[in-house]
Design an enzyme around this catalytic site. Structure first.
Site, PDB file in Angstrom:
ATOM      1  N   HIS A   1       0.846  -1.199   0.000  1.00 50.58           N
ATOM      2  CA  HIS A   1       0.000   0.000   0.000  1.00 50.58           C
ATOM      3  C   HIS A   1       0.882   1.249   0.000  1.00 50.58           C
ATOM      4  O   HIS A   1       1.811   1.352   0.814  1.00 50.58           O
ATOM      5  CB  HIS A   1      -0.902   0.006   1.239  1.00 50.58           C
TER       6      HIS A   1
ATOM      7  N   CYS B   1      17.258   0.337 -52.425  1.00 51.58           N
ATOM      8  CA  CYS B   1      16.290  -0.759 -52.360  1.00 51.58           C
ATOM      9  C   CYS B   1      15.800  -1.193 -53.737  1.00 51.58           C
ATOM     10  O   CYS B   1      15.460  -2.355 -53.946  1.00 51.58           O
ATOM     11  CB  CYS B   1      15.116  -0.374 -51.476  1.00 51.58           C
TER      12      CYS B   1
ATOM     13  N   ASP C   1      -7.794  -1.556   3.995  1.00 51.48           N
ATOM     14  CA  ASP C   1      -6.427  -1.192   4.388  1.00 51.48           C
ATOM     15  C   ASP C   1      -6.276  -1.113   5.906  1.00 51.48           C
ATOM     16  O   ASP C   1      -5.533  -0.273   6.430  1.00 51.48           O
ATOM     17  CB  ASP C   1      -6.010   0.150   3.763  1.00 51.48           C
TER      18      ASP C   1
END
Length: 902
Positions: free
Chosen positions: A106, A707, A142
């Site tokens: 937490h 290319c 909590d």
């Protein structure tokens, strides 16, 4: 110990990894379902290790645990549950089941700040200490017993992000793992939480994030930084909700100079300064806010509030009012057809032309020499009121433009001083990579180090994508008028032209391109490309479509072409700037934002381009440049769930991998321009001199690093010897050397690894029986030079006949003149289909051959003649999608159909 990890996120992933390192057995990972086709990081890590992963959408329904879910969990046999970060509600049947129970991380020092917004409230309350707690889960919120705590000091200008990254994340991982270690050793305490100091504050939402101005400056600062980006602290300004971001405490606010901004409920007006918006607490002390967001989602730098198009306006002094009246007379003289110049009069709607823009800029200079306008300023402020406001802000020096900070590497070379950025470019700033990692970029002419370049990490990709997403969804680029977008792109092209010699020089030393070729093609065509696509910005349109009518109602269907969003672009090393331009220009014209990875060996022109883009006025986040490795950076771009399109130029092998990654991640749109083995067929009725000249260009142009280079020449047998003799004669004349020397014909290969491959390629051809006529060797000198090379007697089965060299190697085969269909079959007998060519004076033969060559481009009696208006792209394993021309725009647009019944 047998552990079930229940949670999610990078935090959960790191805890999982550390628990494994500690020797624990992970019997199951329980996390959230995939989002947009992308698994949570914790799931990805566990699946890679072959750990059982469960992705339950929920654990309970209407307050009751789902039996099947609980049973699947229990079957893992866990002795401890570890919840490092968990957004789901886990039922007590699961929490209490293991022998050792469950522990949870937490982000606060419990019992203070229980609840989901714990980090926010740590900052909102101005706590001097923050930290985290690992506690034993119970039925409360909590409230369970504490196992361990770790604390840190909270700095005055800490944000949720800084405190999390500095302490809560790294130390939280260590603390959670230490807690498990204590449990395994039987030393874990269970300390009951005291009631004293226990708090539970609500989850922060937009409705309860309104700023209460009746507080000291420090409390206001804490409220703004605590509410962070979500939900964001807000107040009412000019009748609308404005959200405040990026707060810091300052000492000099009381003497700040700028424009007053009335804020509803504030004890005194804020002040818009060059640094941002200065705000006052009820104690007279001040804070500074960097950014503002309006209700329509538009976010601006607070310093630009009065130039952002908000309803507030600069109040003019008497002197400024006199200037305004002078300019009203100028407008009246230019717009002679308008009876009276009102504040709302629009310069262009009233008939002004580009010549009138030039005149207006010069008229301003005559009356206020320190107000230097650009044509762009007129285009962006078209009404008389906006024009005057803009002029006055410039006269006051309050135009809100932030200075671009660039840490240049400078070199005196090629009769000039070149200034090269070498850091990443993210969200409009040059920044170091995460951890400050760098690598050396090498000059292929002599093997020397040009400079150290920042090496992008995965976290840098995430930052760049977030910046691009914000610029597209929330920034001005996504809302910009297409014509204004075009003007910015055109301005960028102008800046590139002003710096063309510098760009060409950088290209030469970074890629080995011959300077004169770099100036004409690498840079010249790049400039042309941006200008071409700038013109397309306001011409992107849909169509109306007749559909079957459903009487008695009628229907109207139309389509809209819309930008895709964040686009990733990965480019190769042979034309570093031009490949950037081919993709980026179309992408920007379509209205997208960009995260671009240049080739790792040639990053420098891309970074210089980023500088010019910023100076052209492209908003922050629109363009982001990340030098780095394809394995790391390119892969993350392919995998990233917020990237919606990826454009790639490179090898077929990598293209296949990218296509797969894009499909698995979120089904990204993809365009690929891949390898080639382009055939060039030369008939005996050709113009021999031209065929030789263009045939050589088809192979040796840009050192063969091209290319669309002709990968194999098919010569009609009765001209074979003559053609070869002429080529060899010309090859011997070619000057190999320093690309900055204006007489050089042939510069170095781009990098050492490629040079080694060329040597191996030629050695393979010799072993297979091809005849080496000339060349075929590395040049004995510093740098990566390779001789222009000619092979004949190449048979269809040979390696050379099938694979591209991507270098200055001419591969020649024969055919008989009466076997046109046979040579076409041989020419098409490849998985590549990028380009092709034919030389003949017979127009019928030329058309016949061009129809049957299976390639995206066919050159007839020419070669390498690409143009910004002509689409470029391949067939088969040379890829799909187009660069250049109108077709390229479609690669970066999506089509939406709208049907209305009336």
């Amino acid at each position: 110990m047998k552990i079930a990890v229940i949670g999610q996120s990078l935090f959960g992933q790191e805890v999982y990894k550390e628990l494994k390192k500690d020797g624990h057995t992970i019997v199951g990972v329980f996390t959230i379902p995939d989002k947009d086709g992308k698994a949570d990081p914790l799931a990805t890590e566990a699946e890679k290790d072959g750990i059982a992963v469960f992705k339950f959408p929920r654990w309970r329904v209407k307050g009751q645990a789902i039996p099947e879910v609980v049973n699947q969990y229990k079957a893992t046999g866990a002795e401890l549950n570890v919840l490092p970060f968990c957004s789901q509600f886990i039922p007590m049947e699961v929490i209490d089941h293991p022998k050792h129970g469950s522990i949870i991380y937490h982000p606060s020092l419990l019992p203070r700040h229980r609840g989901a917004s714990a980090i926010n409230w740590t900052l909102i309350h101005g706590d001097k200490k923050g930290g985290f707690t690992v506690f034993w889960a119970d039925e409360g919120l909590d409230t369970g017993p504490i196992l361990l705590k770790r604390e840190c000091y909270v700095e005055p200008n800490d944000t949720v992000n800084t405190i999390y990254k500095r302490f809560l994340f790294p130390e939280g991982i260590k603390g959670t793992v230490e807690a498990v270690r204590l449990i395994a050793e039987g030393k874990a305490p269970k300390i009951t939480q005291p009631l004293e100091g226990a708090t539970y504050e609500c989850i922060q939402k937009k409705d309860n994030a309104k700023i209460d101005w009746n507080q000291p400056a420090e409390a206001l600062h804490n409220w703004i930084r605590g509410n962070d980006k979500v939900p964001g602290a807000w107040a009412e300004v000019d009748g609308q909700k404005v959200t405040f971001y990026g707060s810091s405490l300052v000492d000099s606010g009381s003497t700040a100079s700028g424009q007053a901004l009335e804020i509803l409920g504030a004890s005194r007006p804020g002040i818009v300064t060059k640094a941002g918006l200065v705000l006052f607490g009820n104690d007279g002390k001040t804070l500074l806010v960097k950014n503002l967001q309006f209700e329509d989602g538009k976010m601006i730098a607070a310093a630009q509030y009065f130039s952002s198009g908000s309803s507030a306006a600069v109040e003019l002094t008497e002197e400024e009012k006199a200037f305004a009246e002078q300019m009203r007379a100028v407008w009246q003289s230019i717009l002679s057809n308008v009876t009276q110049i009102e504040d709302s009069t629009d310069f262009f709607k009233s008939g002004a032309t580009s010549m009138d823009v030039v005149r207006l800029v010069e008229e301003v200079k005559l009356r206020a020499s320190n107000c230097q306008l650009q044509n762009e300023d007129i285009y962006m402020n078209t009404t008389f009121q906006d024009f005057i406001q803009m002029c006055v802000r410039k006269l006051r020096g309050e135009d809100g433009e932030e200075e671009l900070v660039v840490d240049y590497v400078e070199k005196d070379i090629n009769n000039m001083t070149i200034k090269m950025p070498h850091q990443l470019f993210i969200n409009g700033e040059f920044v170091d990579s995460e951890g400050g990692k760098t690598y050396k970029t090498i000059n292929p002419t002599d093997g020397s180090v040009i400079c150290e370049v920042s090496l992008s990490q995965i976290s840098d990709v995430d930052k760049a994508v977030a910046a691009a997403k914000d610029a597209f969804e929330e920034g001005e680029w996504g809302k910009m008028n297409p014509r204004d977008r075009g003007r910015l792109i055109y301005k960028l092209a102008d800046l590139m032209e002003q710096h063309q010699e510098e760009l060409a020089t950088i290209e030469a030393i970074d890629s080995g391109a011959v300077y004169t070729l770099a100036l004409k093609t690498h840079v010249g065509m790049s400039i042309q490309t941006f200008r071409y696509f700038a013109g397309w910005c306001d011409k992107i349109q849909g169509s109306t479509i007749p559909i079957n009518q459903a009487r008695p109602n009628r229907n109207l269907t139309f389509t809209k072409k819309e930008p895709i969003g964040v686009c990733a672009i990965v480019i190769p090393w042979n034309y570093p700037l031009m490949m950037l331009a081919w993709k980026t220009a179309a992408c920007l014209a379509a209205g997208n934002t960009i995260v671009l990875k240049p080739a790792q060996v040639t990053p420098l022109t891309a970074l210089k381009f980023a500088e010019l883009a910023a100076r052209a006025g492209l908003p922050k986040g629109v363009i982001n440049i990340l030098p780095g490795s394809g394995v790391l950076v390119g892969q993350r771009m392919s995998d990233h769930p917020d990237v919606r399109k990826l454009g790639f130029t490179g090898s077929t092998e990598i293209g296949k991998h990218i296509m797969k990654s894009c499909a698995v991640s979120n089904v990204k749109k993809v365009s690929l321009e891949l390898g080639g083995k382009s055939p060039l067929i030369i008939f005996s009725d050709c113009d021999m001199d031209k065929a030789v000249r263009m045939g050589m260009s088809s192979v040796f142009f840009n050192k063969g690093e091209n290319c669309i280079a002709a990968g194999r020449l098919f010569l009609e047998d009765n001209i074979h010897d003559q053609f070869v003799a002429k080529v060899v004669e010309e090859v011997k004349k070619m000057k190999i050397g320093d690309p900055l020397d204006r007489s050089t014909d042939h510069g170095p290969q781009n990098h050492k690894a490629h040079l080694d491959k060329l040597v191996e390629y030629c050695q393979t051809g010799i072993k297979e029986g091809a005849t080496l006529i000339c060349g075929g060797k590395q040049v004995e000198r510093p740098g990566f030079f390779f001789e222009p090379t000619v092979f004949t007697d190449v048979q269809d089965h040979m390696y050379m006949a099938k694979e591209e060299s991507f270098g200055p190697v001419m591969i020649i085969s024969k055919f008989k003149g009466n076997e046109v269909d046979d040579v076409l079959k041989r020419a098409n007998a490849t998985e590549y289909g990028l380009a092709s060519g034919v030389f003949t004076r017979d127009i019928s033969k030329a058309l016949y051959v061009s129809e049957r060559l299976n390639a995206g481009t066919v050159f007839v009696n020419t070669y390498n003649k690409t143009d910004v208006a002509a689409p470029f792209g391949g067939f088969k394993q040379s890829g799909f999608g187009k660069d250049l021309g109108q077709d390229a725009l479609n690669e970066y647009l999506k089509t939406k159909a709208v049907t209305i019944e009336y």
